[in-house]
Each structure stands twice: as structure tokens, then as C-alpha cells.
Design a protein around this motif. Structure first.
Motif, PDB file in Angstrom:
ATOM      1  N   ARG A 161       0.845  -1.181   0.000  1.00 54.73           N
ATOM      2  CA  ARG A 161       0.000   0.000   0.000  1.00 54.73           C
ATOM      3  C   ARG A 161       0.883   1.233   0.000  1.00 54.73           C
ATOM      4  N   PRO A 162       1.125   1.882  -1.134  1.00 55.36           N
ATOM      5  CA  PRO A 162       0.536   1.613  -2.444  1.00 55.36           C
ATOM      6  C   PRO A 162       1.200   0.416  -3.127  1.00 55.36           C
ATOM      7  N   ALA A 163       0.471  -0.141  -4.093  1.00 53.39           N
ATOM      8  CA  ALA A 163       0.970  -1.310  -4.804  1.00 53.39           C
ATOM      9  C   ALA A 163       2.141  -0.946  -5.702  1.00 53.39           C
ATOM     10  N   ILE A 164       3.008  -1.922  -5.934  1.00 51.37           N
ATOM     11  CA  ILE A 164       4.126  -1.757  -6.857  1.00 51.37           C
ATOM     12  C   ILE A 164       3.906  -2.681  -8.049  1.00 51.37           C
ATOM     13  N   ILE A 165       3.868  -2.105  -9.247  1.00 49.16           N
ATOM     14  CA  ILE A 165       3.779  -2.885 -10.486  1.00 49.16           C
ATOM     15  C   ILE A 165       5.178  -2.945 -11.078  1.00 49.16           C
ATOM     16  N   HIS A 166       5.690  -4.140 -11.306  1.00 51.24           N
ATOM     17  CA  HIS A 166       7.058  -4.276 -11.790  1.00 51.24           C
ATOM     18  C   HIS A 166       7.185  -3.815 -13.234  1.00 51.24           C
ATOM     19  N   ARG A 167       6.327  -4.305 -14.116  1.00 48.82           N
ATOM     20  CA  ARG A 167       6.213  -3.918 -15.526  1.00 48.82           C
ATOM     21  C   ARG A 167       7.276  -4.511 -16.450  1.00 48.82           C
ATOM     22  N   LEU A 183      -1.247   3.244 -28.572  1.00 54.95           N
ATOM     23  CA  LEU A 183      -0.472   4.474 -28.431  1.00 54.95           C
ATOM     24  C   LEU A 183      -0.475   4.973 -26.998  1.00 54.95           C
ATOM     25  N   ASN A 184      -1.618   4.813 -26.314  1.00 52.56           N
ATOM     26  CA  ASN A 184      -1.730   5.247 -24.922  1.00 52.56           C
ATOM     27  C   ASN A 184      -2.255   4.090 -24.078  1.00 52.56           C
ATOM     28  N   PRO A 185      -1.396   3.117 -23.801  1.00 45.45           N
ATOM     29  CA  PRO A 185      -1.855   1.925 -23.085  1.00 45.45           C
ATOM     30  C   PRO A 185      -2.298   2.230 -21.656  1.00 45.45           C
ATOM     31  N   SER A 186      -3.359   1.551 -21.233  1.00 49.09           N
ATOM     32  CA  SER A 186      -3.817   1.631 -19.856  1.00 49.09           C
ATOM     33  C   SER A 186      -3.716   0.235 -19.259  1.00 49.09           C
ATOM     34  N   TYR A 187      -3.143   0.146 -18.086  1.00 51.76           N
ATOM     35  CA  TYR A 187      -2.947  -1.183 -17.524  1.00 51.76           C
ATOM     36  C   TYR A 187      -2.885  -1.139 -16.006  1.00 51.76           C
ATOM     37  N   THR A 188      -3.008  -2.305 -15.427  1.00 54.74           N
ATOM     38  CA  THR A 188      -2.950  -2.478 -13.981  1.00 54.74           C
ATOM     39  C   THR A 188      -1.861  -3.506 -13.680  1.00 54.74           C
ATOM     40  N   GLU A 189      -1.846  -4.003 -12.442  1.00 56.24           N
ATOM     41  CA  GLU A 189      -0.858  -5.013 -12.076  1.00 56.24           C
ATOM     42  C   GLU A 189      -1.046  -6.320 -12.831  1.00 56.24           C
ATOM     43  N   LYS A 190      -2.154  -6.458 -13.582  1.00 57.57           N
ATOM     44  CA  LYS A 190      -2.372  -7.681 -14.350  1.00 57.57           C
ATOM     45  C   LYS A 190      -1.338  -7.850 -15.464  1.00 57.57           C
ATOM     46  N   VAL A 214       0.942 -10.325 -14.112  1.00 54.89           N
ATOM     47  CA  VAL A 214       0.380 -11.682 -14.138  1.00 54.89           C
ATOM     48  C   VAL A 214       0.644 -12.324 -15.494  1.00 54.89           C
ATOM     49  N   TYR A 215       0.409 -11.566 -16.551  1.00 54.95           N
ATOM     50  CA  TYR A 215       0.668 -12.037 -17.912  1.00 54.95           C
ATOM     51  C   TYR A 215       2.136 -12.430 -18.061  1.00 54.95           C
ATOM     52  N   ALA A 216       3.035 -11.559 -17.606  1.00 57.40           N
ATOM     53  CA  ALA A 216       4.470 -11.826 -17.732  1.00 57.40           C
ATOM     54  C   ALA A 216       4.872 -13.070 -16.951  1.00 57.40           C
ATOM     55  N   CYS A 217       4.276 -13.256 -15.781  1.00 57.30           N
ATOM     56  CA  CYS A 217       4.596 -14.444 -14.976  1.00 57.30           C
ATOM     57  C   CYS A 217       4.166 -15.722 -15.687  1.00 57.30           C
ATOM     58  N   ALA A 218       3.060 -15.684 -16.406  1.00 59.45           N
ATOM     59  CA  ALA A 218       2.619 -16.857 -17.161  1.00 59.45           C
ATOM     60  C   ALA A 218       3.691 -17.277 -18.169  1.00 59.45           C
ATOM     61  N   LEU A 219       4.299 -16.295 -18.806  1.00 60.61           N
ATOM     62  CA  LEU A 219       5.330 -16.586 -19.793  1.00 60.61           C
ATOM     63  C   LEU A 219       6.592 -17.124 -19.135  1.00 60.61           C
ATOM     64  N   LEU A 238      -9.841 -11.007 -16.788  1.00 64.47           N
ATOM     65  CA  LEU A 238     -10.014 -12.452 -16.681  1.00 64.47           C
ATOM     66  C   LEU A 238      -8.794 -13.149 -16.083  1.00 64.47           C
ATOM     67  N   ARG A 239      -7.698 -12.433 -15.975  1.00 60.13           N
ATOM     68  CA  ARG A 239      -6.509 -13.031 -15.375  1.00 60.13           C
ATOM     69  C   ARG A 239      -6.664 -13.074 -13.857  1.00 60.13           C
ATOM     70  N   PRO A 240      -6.195 -14.130 -13.229  1.00 58.99           N
ATOM     71  CA  PRO A 240      -6.278 -14.187 -11.766  1.00 58.99           C
ATOM     72  C   PRO A 240      -5.303 -13.209 -11.130  1.00 58.99           C
ATOM     73  N   SER A 241      -5.540 -12.875  -9.892  1.00 60.89           N
ATOM     74  CA  SER A 241      -4.573 -12.063  -9.152  1.00 60.89           C
ATOM     75  C   SER A 241      -3.379 -12.935  -8.801  1.00 60.89           C
ATOM     76  N   MET A 242      -2.251 -12.310  -8.481  1.00 60.81           N
ATOM     77  CA  MET A 242      -1.092 -13.108  -8.105  1.00 60.81           C
ATOM     78  C   MET A 242      -1.314 -13.813  -6.772  1.00 60.81           C
ATOM     79  N   SER A 243      -2.132 -13.252  -5.914  1.00 58.04           N
ATOM     80  CA  SER A 243      -2.464 -13.944  -4.663  1.00 58.04           C
ATOM     81  C   SER A 243      -3.211 -15.247  -4.961  1.00 58.04           C
TER      82      SER A 243
END
Length: 387
Positions: free
Chosen positions: A237-243, A296-303, A306-311, A372-377
Motif C-alpha cells: 500500500r501503495p501497490a508496486i507494479i514491476h512492468r 499508443l496510450n496503453p492503460s494497464y494495472t498489475e495484471k 500476471v501475464y508476464a509471470c505466465a510466460l 479475466l486473469r487471476p490475481s497473483m495472490s
């Protein structure tokens, strides 16, 4: 374009101790809820949380839009370029310690530089010693350093420094065995460097290349470690998104534990429902860039993590046996394949070798629709079933 949480600027004007003390508990709780802070503490603690949030949460420029706020005088940047990017210790201290974190500045005489253990980006990594502890010393290559490089290095240190500052204030112990421990920086001109704990087995990408395929138990251990580390970052809190999660940014310790490293592209996400707006990430063989980046203007969250971890999980399961897909695709062809045709790394050869539930989890994690992706928790819980 950097997205700025305007509510943060507004709150700074009235989030003062005297003003907060005048508010009712309900009003305090509502502000905490909007900031995604805990709400089940007493009023005094909630006020303390808010004041800390106000002082330590601020919009952080993405690497694509560097804003070197520490260099308030443009002449400092000119000086850097005139000397081919070499920084002296005073400038380095101004850039990364900001005069507020002297405890993080490690004297040169306290560091012993040992053998080279790797290099990448703007750092050469050495095995070293600090106060009797074996550490990793990331020596910065500052010759011809661009403003973009400076922004990325500074941001990496700021994210790591934030954890140490919180520790020093005894405010929510931000330590986790699956996240690389930041120790400090050396600002001596002969050794401008970032000092962290050491992982003697190097990064996962090269570890896979040089090591035989481990047992299924060990593979799941790696996945579980990664999930634990990323989940920990996401639930701050606040969350950290690695990216920029990829096998090159996962380090393997001597005892075989996986740890999250390299916060150069990490972003602090100050509000639960706030979307991040910047282009970043690394385009490589395993489609590290998720579909929501391809605008051009991507919007994203910590998900995106999650996508990167799948790979990364797919890479762990294949362990290099089946090569690396998409090598022959251009950037545009890869974009079309990922975004429009939902192409992902092949799973056919993994069927029968791994539990179906594990393969299904990976498929869910790289869904095109982030919601639709699960949370990392949730990923942690699913992987825990194998222990």
C-alpha cells in the motif's frame, strides 16, 4: 504520456495532522478506502497511514517520459553531457540519495570488490563484501549516460529506497525473501554502484541454459517463489507494479530460491482503481509485452505482471528444450499475433508432462482480457496445492 493522480495533489493541500484530527472516523475511513489503505485500525493509526502515504506516494515518471526532478538546474544535465555522462560523487548523491537518506550511502572503504558475475543494461555486477556480508555490487557504467538512463537508474533506486525508508520508520515491514534486498548505494567516484544481496546462481534465463531440467517439485518451487514475490509487491500500500518481469529479472539464490530483481521500470500505483498510462516493457522472444501495451496510450494495472509471470512459468516448464518461439516475427507481425489472434507460446508438448490444472492456470494468466486473469495472490493459492 504520464498519467498523474490529480487526487494526490488535491489531498496534499489538506492532509495535515490538524485537519485530519478534526474529521470523523468515517471520513478518515472513506479517504483510506479511496487510497486502498487499511481501514480496520483506530483513528490515530489511520491518520498516521494517510500522512505517510501523502509524504511517500507521488507520480513517478516512466522511462519513456523522464523527468529528473533532482536536477532542478538544467545546467547540471549540460555538465553531465560535456563530460560524456560521467558523474561525480556529489551529483550522484543529489540524484539518488536526495540528501534525505544518508544511511543508504555506503562508504567506499566499506566495500570490497571481487570477481565479475555478470553484466547487463547500465551495470556490471561483481561479487563483493560489505561489513562481513557477501553482496552483489552493481557498478554503474556512466560513460555516455543518457537522460533516459539516468531516469531509469534513479527510479530503480527510488523504488528500492522506498522499501528501506519504510523499514527505518518501522512502518509495515517491507521485507520478503522472494524480493531482492536493497542494501544501499556507493557514491564514491571510483565505484558508483548499487549494493544488494547476492544470488550466486545468477538470473533464471542463463540458469536454464546452463543447468539440467530440475524435478517437477523444484520447478513448482520456482513458480511459487516468483508468485509470492510478485503478490507481495502487488499487495503493498501503495501497490508496486514491476512492468518488466522476465526470466532475466529473476535471480536464483545459492539455496535455489527465486527472487524478483530489477525495478528499473517499476511503477508505484497509488490508488486501487487507477490505471497506469505509459508505454514500456521489453519485447522479446516470449511476448513479454501483454496485449494491453499494444496501443499508443496503453492503460494497464498489475495484471500486466500476471501475464508476464505466465510466460516465465512456460519458460520454466519447457526449460529450453523446445526452443524459443516467435523469433521470425517482426514487431508488427508479433503485435497482430498477440493482440488480434491471441497467439501464445505452444502448450502442446507440455500436455501430459504437467498436471492439467497447472497448464490451465498458465492459460488463464495470459488471457487477453486483463480482468479475466487471476490475481497473483490467487496464483499463489493455486500453486500451493502442489505442496
Amino acid at each position: 504520456m504520464l498519467h498523474i493522480d490529480n487526487s494526490l495533489e488535491v489531498l496534499k493541500k489538506y492532509l495535515r495532522l490538524e485537519e485530519l484530527n478534526k474529521m470523523s472516523l468515517a471520513e478518515i475511513i472513506e479517504i483510506c478506502r479511496e487510497r486502498n489503505l487499511p481501514t480496520d485500525e483506530n483513528k490515530a493509526q489511520l491518520i498516521s497511514d494517510l500522512l505517510f502515504w501523502k509524504d511517500h506516494t507521488r507520480p513517478i515518471p516512466a522511462p519513456s517520459t523522464p523527468q529528473l526532478s533532482s536536477l532542478s538546474d538544467p545546467r547540471n544535465l549540460n555538465t553531465v553531457h560535456q563530460r560524456n555522462g560521467a558523474l561525480d560523487s556529489k551529483e550522484f548523491t543529489m540524484l539518488f540519495l536526495d540528501g534525505n537518506s544518508p544511511s543508504l550511502d555506503i562508504p567506499r572503504q566499506d566495500l570490497t570488490l571481487g570477481e565479475s558475475i555478470g553484466s547487463g543494461g547500465f551495470k556490471d555486477c561483481f561479487k563483493g563484501a560489505y561489513k562481513g556480508e557477501t553482496v552483489a555490487i552493481g557498478k554503474l557504467r556512466l560513460t555516455d549516460f543518457s537522460e533516459l538512463d539516468l531516469a531509469e537508474v534513479k527510479h530503480e533506486i527510488n523504488v528500492l529506497k522506498k522499501k528501506v525508508i519504510l523499514l527505518n520508520l518501522n512502518f509495515r515491514q517491507l521485507r520478503h525473501e522472494n524480493v531482492i534486498r536493497f542494501i544501499g548505494v556507493c557514491t564514491h567516484p571510483s565505484l558508483l554502484s548499487i549494493v544488494t544481496e547476492i544470488c550466486t546462481n545468477g538470473d533464471l534465463f542463463h540458469y536454464i541454459k546452463k543447468s539440467p531440467r530440475p524435478s517437477f517439485t523444484q520447478q513448482v518451487n520456482y513458480m511459487h517463489d516468483i508468485a509470492l514475490g510478485v503478490s507481495y509487491l502487488h499487495t503493498r500500500r501503495p501497490a508496486i507494479i514491476h512492468r518488466d518481469l522476465k526470466s532475466m529479472n529473476i535471480l536464483i539464490s545459492q539455496d535455489g530460491r527465486a527472487k524478483i530483481n530489477d525495478f528499473g521500470l517499476a511503477r508505484i500505483r497509488p490508488k486501487a482503481n487507477l490505471l497506469m498510462h505509459t508505454q514500456c516493457g521489453t519485447l522479446n522472444w516470449y511476448v513479454c509485452v501483454p496485449p494491453e501495451y499494444w496501443t499508443l496510450n496503453p492503460s494497464y494495472t498489475e495484471k500486466v505482471d500476471v501475464y508476464a509471470c505466465a510466460l516465465i512459468f512456460w519458460e520454466i516448464m519447457t526449460w529450453g528444450f523446445y526452443g524459443y518461439p516467435f523469433q521470425d516475427l517482426s514487431a508488427h507481425a508479433l503485435q497482430v499475433a498477440v493482440q488480434q489472434h491471441e497467439i501464445r507460446p505452444p502448450m502442446t508438448k507440455l500436455t501430459g508432462l504437467y498436471p492439467r490444472n497447472l497448464l490451465v492456470l498458465v492459460i488463464e494468466m495470459w488471457e487477453t482480457d486483463p480482468s479475466l486473469r487471476p490475481s497473483m495472490s490467487h496464483v499463489v493459492d493455486r500453486l500451493s496445492a502442489y505442496f
